[in-house]
Design a protein around this motif. Structure first.
Motif, mmCIF file in Angstrom:
data_model
loop_
_atom_site.group_PDB
_atom_site.id
_atom_site.type_symbol
_atom_site.label_atom_id
_atom_site.label_comp_id
_atom_site.label_asym_id
_atom_site.label_seq_id
_atom_site.Cartn_x
_atom_site.Cartn_y
_atom_site.Cartn_z
ATOM 1 N N SER A 35 0.814 -1.214 0.000
ATOM 2 C CA SER A 35 0.000 0.000 0.000
ATOM 3 C C SER A 35 0.846 1.260 0.000
ATOM 4 C CB SER A 35 -0.916 0.011 1.235
ATOM 5 O OG SER A 35 -1.784 -1.087 1.244
ATOM 6 N N ALA A 36 1.996 1.197 0.655
ATOM 7 C CA ALA A 36 2.812 2.393 0.826
ATOM 8 C C ALA A 36 4.278 2.021 0.878
ATOM 9 C CB ALA A 36 2.410 3.139 2.097
ATOM 10 N N LEU A 37 5.115 2.956 0.411
ATOM 11 C CA LEU A 37 6.567 2.804 0.418
ATOM 12 C C LEU A 37 7.159 3.870 1.328
ATOM 13 C CD1 LEU A 37 9.330 1.802 -0.774
ATOM 14 C CD2 LEU A 37 8.997 3.514 -2.583
ATOM 15 N N PHE A 38 8.016 3.449 2.266
ATOM 16 C CA PHE A 38 8.640 4.364 3.214
ATOM 17 C C PHE A 38 10.143 4.409 2.964
ATOM 18 C CE2 PHE A 38 4.743 2.809 5.111
ATOM 19 C CZ PHE A 38 4.121 4.001 5.439
ATOM 20 N N MET A 39 10.704 5.625 2.973
ATOM 21 C CA MET A 39 12.110 5.827 2.617
ATOM 22 C C MET A 39 12.836 6.633 3.694
ATOM 23 S SD MET A 39 11.762 6.545 -1.474
ATOM 24 C CE MET A 39 10.878 8.090 -1.207
ATOM 25 N N PRO A 40 14.192 6.712 3.613
ATOM 26 C CA PRO A 40 14.966 7.391 4.655
ATOM 27 C C PRO A 40 14.891 8.911 4.594
ATOM 28 C CG PRO A 40 16.293 5.792 3.414
ATOM 29 C CD PRO A 40 15.035 6.024 2.652
ATOM 30 N N GLU A 41 15.696 9.533 5.455
ATOM 31 C CA GLU A 41 15.778 10.986 5.577
ATOM 32 C C GLU A 41 16.583 11.589 4.428
ATOM 33 O OE1 GLU A 41 17.137 14.200 9.039
ATOM 34 O OE2 GLU A 41 17.796 12.106 9.161
ATOM 35 N N MET A 42 16.122 12.742 3.936
ATOM 36 C CA MET A 42 16.813 13.501 2.884
ATOM 37 C C MET A 42 17.202 12.588 1.720
ATOM 38 S SD MET A 42 16.817 16.717 3.755
ATOM 39 C CE MET A 42 18.172 17.537 2.948
ATOM 40 N N CYS A 43 16.207 11.804 1.263
ATOM 41 C CA CYS A 43 16.502 10.689 0.368
ATOM 42 C C CYS A 43 16.715 11.087 -1.087
ATOM 43 C CB CYS A 43 15.418 9.624 0.482
ATOM 44 S SG CYS A 43 13.771 10.194 0.023
ATOM 45 N N THR A 44 16.534 12.346 -1.446
ATOM 46 C CA THR A 44 16.849 12.759 -2.818
ATOM 47 C C THR A 44 18.183 13.500 -2.929
ATOM 48 O OG1 THR A 44 15.502 14.753 -2.499
ATOM 49 C CG2 THR A 44 14.456 12.877 -3.600
ATOM 50 N N THR A 45 18.661 14.075 -1.825
ATOM 51 C CA THR A 45 19.856 14.929 -1.911
ATOM 52 C C THR A 45 20.964 14.572 -0.926
ATOM 53 O OG1 THR A 45 18.914 16.493 -0.327
ATOM 54 C CG2 THR A 45 18.525 16.932 -2.683
ATOM 55 N N GLY A 46 20.650 13.943 0.203
ATOM 56 C CA GLY A 46 21.628 13.809 1.260
ATOM 57 C C GLY A 46 21.885 15.151 1.934
ATOM 58 N N PHE A 47 23.030 15.262 2.623
ATOM 59 C CA PHE A 47 23.278 16.394 3.511
ATOM 60 C C PHE A 47 24.396 17.315 3.042
ATOM 61 C CE2 PHE A 47 21.270 13.059 5.965
ATOM 62 C CZ PHE A 47 20.270 13.744 6.645
ATOM 63 N N GLY A 48 24.610 17.422 1.750
ATOM 64 C CA GLY A 48 25.585 18.383 1.229
ATOM 65 C C GLY A 48 24.952 19.762 1.204
ATOM 66 N N TRP A 49 25.106 20.525 2.268
ATOM 67 C CA TRP A 49 24.292 21.729 2.441
ATOM 68 C C TRP A 49 24.633 22.824 1.454
ATOM 69 C CZ3 TRP A 49 20.019 20.662 4.356
ATOM 70 C CH2 TRP A 49 19.881 19.740 5.395
ATOM 71 N N ALA A 50 25.888 22.937 1.042
ATOM 72 C CA ALA A 50 26.225 23.944 0.034
ATOM 73 C C ALA A 50 25.499 23.631 -1.272
ATOM 74 C CB ALA A 50 27.733 23.979 -0.181
ATOM 75 N N TYR A 51 25.527 22.360 -1.674
ATOM 76 C CA TYR A 51 24.797 21.952 -2.877
ATOM 77 C C TYR A 51 23.290 22.120 -2.675
ATOM 78 C CZ TYR A 51 22.526 19.026 -6.340
ATOM 79 O OH TYR A 51 21.688 18.585 -7.337
#
Length: 263
Positions: A35-51
Motif C-alpha cells: 500500500s505504501a513505500l517508506f524511505m529514509p531521511e533527505m533521500c533525494t539529496t543527502g546532507f551536502g548543504w552547500a549543494y
C-alpha cells in the motif's frame, strides 16, 4: 496491511541517481502489492548543504517527480526531502504522498541534529502533525526527533495509530536507535515505522565520513519487532495487523491511566 521499506545509501548531492533508485523501489513495491513505500531521511539529496542551497529551486520538481511515481503506480510514498520554505531557506521536510500523488502530510523537522550542526543549515519546524491517510492516522517525525518523547505523546494524544520516522542515524548509536524505537512504540501503543539510511556519506563538518547502519524497523504496539533489517540495501515487505492497536490499548490502557495534571 502490506507496506514496503526502502533502505539505501543516499548519493550525496546527486538527485538524478537517487530519483532513479526511488523509481525502482516504487516499481518493486507495486509488484509486491504494498500500500505504501517508506524511505529514509533527505533521500533525494543527502546532507551536502552547500549543494542543497544551490539546488533549492529544483527541490519542488524532485518532489513532483516522486508524486508522479506514486500516481502512476498506485503506491503511496513517504520520506524526508529537501524543501524550500516560504522565507527561502532549506528545510528537512517529511512528506506523505498518497497513491494519487497528493500531499496528505507535510512536517518540517522540529529538532535539527545539533551534533552535525544541522541547525545552521535548515529552518526548523514549529508544528507537530498527525494526518489522516489511507493506511490510518500517522504521526510525523524525522530522525533526531526520536530522542524527544513529548513529541510522540502529543501525536498519540491527537490520534496517531502509526508513527513514521525517516532517518539518517549513524554509528555508534545503534543500541540507542533500537531501544528508543521500541520504547516509543510501547509507551504510546502504536505501530512505529523507522527507515534508516545505510552506507557512508561525507559531511560538511568536522565529523568527516559518517557511517549509517541501516537496521530499519517496524515495531508493534506491544513493542514486538515485526521486522528489523541489517545493514544491506534493499526493499523489504512487511505485513501489519492493525487490530493489534485496539488489543494493546484495551488490555493495558496507559493512555487513559495517565495523570498529566501531576506531571
Amino acid at each position: 496491511m502490506k507496506i514496503a521499506l526502502a533502505q539505501f545509501a543516499v548519493e550525496r548531492s546527486d538527485p538524478p541517481t537517487n530519483l532513479e533508485r526511488i523509481q525502482d523501489y516504487v516499481l518493486q513495491a507495486k509488484a509486491a502489492n504494498a500500500s505504501a513505500l517508506f524511505m529514509p531521511e533527505m533521500c533525494t539529496t543527502g546532507f551536502g548543504w552547500a549543494y542543497n542551497r544551490e539546488h533549492l529551486n529544483d527541490a519542488r520538481a524532485d518532489l513532483e517527480q516522486i508524486a508522479k511515481m506514486a500516481d502512476h503506480n498506485n503506491v503511496s510514498v513517504c520520506g524526508s526531502f529537501l524543501e524550500k520554505t516560504e522565507s527561502g531557506n532549506p528545510a528537512n521536510t517529511f512528506f506523505y504522498l498518497d497513491f494519487n500523488g497528493a500531499v496528505l502530510a507535510k512536517y518540517r523537522k522540529i529538532h535539527p541534529f545539533t551534533l552535525f550542526h544541522e541547525e545552521k543549515h535548515v529552518e526548523s519546524g514549529r508544528e507537530v502533525l498527525v494526518a489522516d491517510t489511507e493506511i490510518g492516522k500517522i504521526g510525523c517525525s524525522i530522525c533526531y526527533d526520536i530522542r524527544f518523547p513529548e513529541l510522540f505523546r502529543k501525536c498519540v494524544s491527537a490520534g496517531a495509530e502509526i508513527q513514521i520516522l525517516p532517518a539518517a542515524f549513524p554509528y555508534p548509536r545503534l543500541s540507542h536507535w533500537q531501544t528508543l524505537i521500541r520504547a516509543r512504540a510501547i509507551e504510546n501503543q502504536f505501530f512505529f515505522i523507522a527507515v534508516n539510511q545505510c552506507g557512508y556519506e561525507s559531511h560538511d563538518n568536522e565529523m568527516g565520513d559518517v557511517r549509517y547502519f541501516g537496521h530499519s524497523m517496524v515495531v508493534d504496539p506491544w513493542g514486538e519487532i515485526l521486522f528489523e533489517a541489517g545493514e544491506e540495501e534493499g526493499l523489504f515487505i512487511i505485513e501489519m495487523n492493525m487490530s493489534i492497536i485496539a488489543e494493546a490499548r484495551n488490555r493495558l490502557n496507559t493512555c487513559v491511566d495517565r495523570r498529566p495534571e501531576l506531571y
